[in-house]
Scaffold this motif. Structure first.
Motif, PDB file in Angstrom:
ATOM      1  N   GLN A  18       5.169   9.965  -7.176  1.00 46.20           N
ATOM      2  CA  GLN A  18       6.250  10.007  -8.200  1.00 46.20           C
ATOM      3  C   GLN A  18       6.183  10.702  -9.332  1.00 46.20           C
ATOM      4  N   ASN A  19       4.375   9.873  -9.806  1.00 43.72           N
ATOM      5  CA  ASN A  19       4.260   9.767 -11.294  1.00 43.72           C
ATOM      6  C   ASN A  19       3.642  10.607 -11.371  1.00 43.72           C
ATOM      7  N   ASN A  20       2.263  11.252 -10.717  1.00 45.45           N
ATOM      8  CA  ASN A  20       2.093  12.414 -10.754  1.00 45.45           C
ATOM      9  C   ASN A  20       2.395  13.864 -10.330  1.00 45.45           C
ATOM     10  N   ILE A  21       3.377  14.027  -8.894  1.00 44.76           N
ATOM     11  CA  ILE A  21       3.576  15.056  -8.651  1.00 44.76           C
ATOM     12  C   ILE A  21       5.106  15.609  -9.291  1.00 44.76           C
ATOM     13  N   ILE A  22       6.125  15.042  -8.983  1.00 54.72           N
ATOM     14  CA  ILE A  22       7.060  14.846  -9.521  1.00 54.72           C
ATOM     15  C   ILE A  22       7.856  15.240 -10.555  1.00 54.72           C
ATOM     16  N   SER A  23       6.936  14.204 -11.535  1.00 51.37           N
ATOM     17  CA  SER A  23       6.626  13.795 -12.788  1.00 51.37           C
ATOM     18  C   SER A  23       6.867  15.656 -13.019  1.00 51.37           C
ATOM     19  N   ARG A  24       5.784  16.027 -12.694  1.00 52.27           N
ATOM     20  CA  ARG A  24       5.262  17.690 -13.746  1.00 52.27           C
ATOM     21  C   ARG A  24       5.942  18.565 -12.710  1.00 52.27           C
ATOM     22  N   MET A  62       0.676  -1.096   0.293  1.00 58.01           N
ATOM     23  CA  MET A  62      -0.227  -0.028   0.047  1.00 58.01           C
ATOM     24  C   MET A  62       1.262   1.469   0.264  1.00 58.01           C
ATOM     25  N   THR A  63       1.886   1.334   1.419  1.00 58.55           N
ATOM     26  CA  THR A  63       2.667   2.642   0.904  1.00 58.55           C
ATOM     27  C   THR A  63       3.844   1.900  -0.321  1.00 58.55           C
ATOM     28  N   GLN A  64       4.169   1.579  -0.812  1.00 59.79           N
ATOM     29  CA  GLN A  64       4.817   1.555  -1.634  1.00 59.79           C
ATOM     30  C   GLN A  64       3.436   2.123  -3.427  1.00 59.79           C
ATOM     31  N   ALA A  65       2.621   1.410  -3.291  1.00 59.65           N
ATOM     32  CA  ALA A  65       1.709   2.208  -4.741  1.00 59.65           C
ATOM     33  C   ALA A  65       1.077   3.696  -4.244  1.00 59.65           C
ATOM     34  N   MET A  66       1.260   3.953  -2.711  1.00 57.29           N
ATOM     35  CA  MET A  66       1.413   6.049  -2.631  1.00 57.29           C
ATOM     36  C   MET A  66       1.944   6.228  -3.618  1.00 57.29           C
ATOM     37  N   GLN A  67       3.334   5.958  -2.823  1.00 54.99           N
ATOM     38  CA  GLN A  67       4.904   6.336  -3.485  1.00 54.99           C
ATOM     39  C   GLN A  67       4.466   6.255  -5.519  1.00 54.99           C
ATOM     40  N   VAL A  68       4.188   5.110  -5.373  1.00 53.15           N
ATOM     41  CA  VAL A  68       4.327   5.619  -7.268  1.00 53.15           C
ATOM     42  C   VAL A  68       3.098   6.627  -8.043  1.00 53.15           C
TER      43      VAL A  68
END
Length: 66
Positions: A10-16, A1-7
């Motif tokens: 990463q995909n939605n905030i950090i990439s932007r 669950m925690t790793q899913a939130m990290q992904v």
């Protein structure tokens, strides 16, 4: 669950934030709210550090404790 939130982060905030563009990055509203409210900062830190379901490690009893 925690790793899913990290992904998701990463995909939605950090990439932007790292995407080149003409205008500066503005964090989403929920991140600005977390940054503005101290107790939300603590909850977020605990979630990142401990996770959704903390691990429960049980070690065998040592011979000296018997």
């Amino acid at each position: 669950m925690t790793q899913a939130m990290q992904v998701v982060a990463q995909n939605n905030i950090i990439s932007r934030a790292l995407r080149p563009g003409d205008h500066p990055f503005k964090p989403p509203l929920f991140l600005r709210m977390i940054n503005a409210v101290p107790w939300l900062q603590g909850l977020t830190a605990r979630f990142v550090g401990v996770g959704v379901r903390p691990e429960h490690v049980h070690s065998p009893a040592s011979p000296s404790s018997i």
